[in-house]
Design a protein around this motif. Structure first.
Motif, PDB file in Angstrom:
ATOM      1  N   LYS A   1       6.990 -35.286 -35.431  1.00 13.34           N
ATOM      2  CA  LYS A   1       7.880 -34.808 -34.374  1.00 13.34           C
ATOM      3  C   LYS A   1       8.605 -33.542 -34.840  1.00 13.34           C
ATOM      4  CE  LYS A   1       7.219 -38.384 -31.606  1.00 13.34           C
ATOM      5  NZ  LYS A   1       6.498 -38.232 -30.324  1.00 13.34           N
ATOM      6  N   VAL A   2       8.951 -32.685 -33.888  1.00 10.19           N
ATOM      7  CA  VAL A   2       9.698 -31.463 -34.183  1.00 10.19           C
ATOM      8  C   VAL A   2      11.157 -31.672 -33.781  1.00 10.19           C
ATOM      9  CG1 VAL A   2       9.971 -29.012 -33.639  1.00 10.19           C
ATOM     10  CG2 VAL A   2       7.674 -29.994 -33.867  1.00 10.19           C
ATOM     11  N   ALA A   3      12.059 -31.435 -34.724  1.00 10.69           N
ATOM     12  CA  ALA A   3      13.490 -31.653 -34.485  1.00 10.69           C
ATOM     13  C   ALA A   3      14.288 -30.376 -34.744  1.00 10.69           C
ATOM     14  CB  ALA A   3      14.012 -32.770 -35.383  1.00 10.69           C
ATOM     15  N   LEU A   4      15.246 -30.107 -33.882  1.00 15.01           N
ATOM     16  CA  LEU A   4      16.222 -29.041 -34.091  1.00 15.01           C
ATOM     17  C   LEU A   4      17.571 -29.696 -34.331  1.00 15.01           C
ATOM     18  CD1 LEU A   4      17.481 -26.171 -33.949  1.00 15.01           C
ATOM     19  CD2 LEU A   4      17.477 -26.409 -31.446  1.00 15.01           C
ATOM     20  N   VAL A   5      18.204 -29.342 -35.451  1.00 18.51           N
ATOM     21  CA  VAL A   5      19.526 -29.876 -35.786  1.00 18.51           C
ATOM     22  C   VAL A   5      20.497 -28.705 -35.869  1.00 18.51           C
ATOM     23  CG1 VAL A   5      20.893 -31.270 -37.382  1.00 18.51           C
ATOM     24  CG2 VAL A   5      18.436 -31.726 -37.122  1.00 18.51           C
ATOM     25  N   THR A   6      21.444 -28.623 -34.944  1.00 17.95           N
ATOM     26  CA  THR A   6      22.396 -27.508 -34.972  1.00 17.95           C
ATOM     27  C   THR A   6      23.476 -27.765 -36.026  1.00 17.95           C
ATOM     28  OG1 THR A   6      23.909 -28.396 -33.280  1.00 17.95           O
ATOM     29  CG2 THR A   6      22.010 -27.121 -32.509  1.00 17.95           C
TER      30      THR A   6
ATOM     31  N   GLY B   1      25.351 -32.346 -40.787  1.00 18.93           N
ATOM     32  CA  GLY B   1      24.138 -31.763 -40.225  1.00 18.93           C
ATOM     33  C   GLY B   1      23.011 -31.663 -41.233  1.00 18.93           C
ATOM     34  N   LEU B   2      23.341 -31.242 -42.440  1.00 21.25           N
ATOM     35  CA  LEU B   2      22.334 -31.123 -43.502  1.00 21.25           C
ATOM     36  C   LEU B   2      21.776 -32.500 -43.867  1.00 21.25           C
ATOM     37  CD1 LEU B   2      20.854 -29.257 -45.485  1.00 21.25           C
ATOM     38  CD2 LEU B   2      22.780 -29.535 -47.062  1.00 21.25           C
ATOM     39  N   ALA B   3      22.650 -33.507 -43.938  1.00 18.99           N
ATOM     40  CA  ALA B   3      22.205 -34.870 -44.254  1.00 18.99           C
ATOM     41  C   ALA B   3      21.301 -35.425 -43.153  1.00 18.99           C
ATOM     42  CB  ALA B   3      23.420 -35.785 -44.449  1.00 18.99           C
ATOM     43  N   LEU B   4      21.623 -35.131 -41.899  1.00 19.47           N
ATOM     44  CA  LEU B   4      20.791 -35.591 -40.789  1.00 19.47           C
ATOM     45  C   LEU B   4      19.425 -34.907 -40.827  1.00 19.47           C
ATOM     46  CD1 LEU B   4      23.422 -35.639 -37.886  1.00 19.47           C
ATOM     47  CD2 LEU B   4      22.624 -37.567 -39.263  1.00 19.47           C
ATOM     48  N   ALA B   5      19.424 -33.608 -41.113  1.00 21.84           N
ATOM     49  CA  ALA B   5      18.162 -32.875 -41.221  1.00 21.84           C
ATOM     50  C   ALA B   5      17.296 -33.448 -42.335  1.00 21.84           C
ATOM     51  CB  ALA B   5      18.446 -31.393 -41.473  1.00 21.84           C
ATOM     52  N   LYS B   6      17.917 -33.726 -43.462  1.00 23.10           N
ATOM     53  CA  LYS B   6      17.167 -34.295 -44.589  1.00 23.10           C
ATOM     54  C   LYS B   6      16.585 -35.659 -44.226  1.00 23.10           C
ATOM     55  CE  LYS B   6      17.559 -35.506 -49.491  1.00 23.10           C
ATOM     56  NZ  LYS B   6      18.474 -35.714 -50.626  1.00 23.10           N
ATOM     57  N   GLY B   7      17.365 -36.484 -43.526  1.00 26.74           N
ATOM     58  CA  GLY B   7      16.885 -37.800 -43.115  1.00 26.74           C
ATOM     59  C   GLY B   7      15.668 -37.703 -42.211  1.00 26.74           C
ATOM     60  N   LEU B   8      15.664 -36.738 -41.287  1.00 23.72           N
ATOM     61  CA  LEU B   8      14.523 -36.548 -40.402  1.00 23.72           C
ATOM     62  C   LEU B   8      13.305 -36.043 -41.169  1.00 23.72           C
ATOM     63  CD1 LEU B   8      16.369 -35.014 -37.319  1.00 23.72           C
ATOM     64  CD2 LEU B   8      15.187 -37.216 -37.371  1.00 23.72           C
ATOM     65  N   LEU B   9      13.536 -35.171 -42.139  1.00 30.94           N
ATOM     66  CA  LEU B   9      12.443 -34.684 -42.980  1.00 30.94           C
ATOM     67  C   LEU B   9      11.821 -35.828 -43.778  1.00 30.94           C
ATOM     68  CD1 LEU B   9      14.096 -31.366 -44.184  1.00 30.94           C
ATOM     69  CD2 LEU B   9      11.876 -31.504 -43.024  1.00 30.94           C
ATOM     70  N   GLU B  10      12.664 -36.680 -44.331  1.00 36.88           N
ATOM     71  CA  GLU B  10      12.173 -37.829 -45.101  1.00 36.88           C
ATOM     72  C   GLU B  10      11.346 -38.778 -44.236  1.00 36.88           C
ATOM     73  OE1 GLU B  10      15.766 -38.121 -48.441  1.00 36.88           O
ATOM     74  OE2 GLU B  10      15.961 -39.183 -46.532  1.00 36.88           O
ATOM     75  N   ALA B  11      11.652 -38.781 -42.926  1.00 36.25           N
ATOM     76  CA  ALA B  11      10.925 -39.650 -42.000  1.00 36.25           C
ATOM     77  C   ALA B  11       9.642 -39.003 -41.482  1.00 36.25           C
ATOM     78  CB  ALA B  11      11.827 -40.026 -40.831  1.00 36.25           C
TER      79      ALA B  11
END
Length: 256
Positions: A11-16, A23-33
């Motif tokens: 999936k492609v995610a945009l995190v503002t 925000g950085l922690a959420l982005a990292k979590g999505l990358l790990e997934a």
């Protein structure tokens, strides 16, 4: 093996607002997934530092797009560039936010409008632009990062609380309009979290002790505590969950 309902691979995610903190922690979590993640911020130096840090682990799965989320023209151009380069946005996380603390009578016009633009208008502008593309595709996940202060208030943060309460209702309104098109719009309400933005409060031993005593979990939140809620709201597991605000606050809102 994890349950397929929680699978967001590819999936492609945009995190503002994702060059630091939550925000950085959420982005990292999505990358790990297994997501491809586009970071966003206005500070190009901080944004590139964050991208490089994550790219060391996740390589080409992480990209960055510097744009002002409070400028509708900039938002429209950026979303076009992101989709041209990374593909259709499946997951939008409206995380950009700021805080100002002052007695109510001392807040300036500029501070009020600044908080309104950063915390609320940005989610409307980015959410609207991304939703315009999600609607014809018939699916999408939008997660607005609300706050404990969407529901409860302390002295000195009236404008901030107004913006976060507004974001809660924007979440519900977006659900009403976008739900028929297969799009889920939900919010996450963090409680008191230890981040760069709260470092002064964490360092204030009296306040820190109050937070620990007031929170059934007995501690400040860690940014990693938000990732599970995000993955749930980003995945097929939440396909029939819409217009909800999931508080991640260690139980603070539930007790007097």
């Amino acid at each position: 093996m994890s349950h397929p309902l929680f699978d967001v691979t590819g999936k492609v995610a945009l995190v503002t607002g994702s060059s630091r903190g939550i925000g950085l922690a959420l982005a990292k979590g999505l990358l790990e997934a297994g997501c491809t993640v586009v970071l966003n911020g206005r500070d190009t130096v901080a944004l590139e530092t964050a991208r490089k840090e994550l790219a060391d682990t996740f390589g080409a799965a992480v990209a960055a797009e510097a744009f002002d989320v409070t400028d509708s023209t900039a938002v429209a151009g950026a979303v076009t560039r992101i989709e041209d380069r990374a593909g259709p946005i499946d997951i939008l996380v409206n995380n950009t936010g700021a805080q100002r603390r002052a007695p109510f009578v001392d807040f300036t016009d500029e501070e009020w409008h600044g908080l309104l633009d950063t915390n609320l208008t940005s989610a409307f502008l980015v959410g609207r632009e991304v939703a315009r593309r999600m609607v014809p595709r018939g699916h999408g996940k939008i997660i607005n990062i609300c706050s404990l202060q969407s529901e409860a208030v302390r002295p000195g943060i009236a404008p901030y609380s107004a913006t976060k309460g507004g974001l809660k209702m924007l979440t519900k309104g977006m659900c009403a309009d976008l739900g028929p098109y297969g799009i889920q719009v939900n919010g996450i309400g963090p409680g008191y979290f230890d981040t760069e933005l709260t470092s002064a409060l964490v360092a204030d031993e009296e306040f820190s002790a109050w937070v620990r005593k007031r929170t059934p979990a007995g501690r400040w939140g860690k940014v990693e505590d938000l990732v599970g809620a995000l993955l749930f709201l980003s995945s097929p597991a939440s396909d029939f969950v819409n217009g909800q605000l999931l508080y991640v606050d260690g139980g603070m809102l539930s007790v007097l």
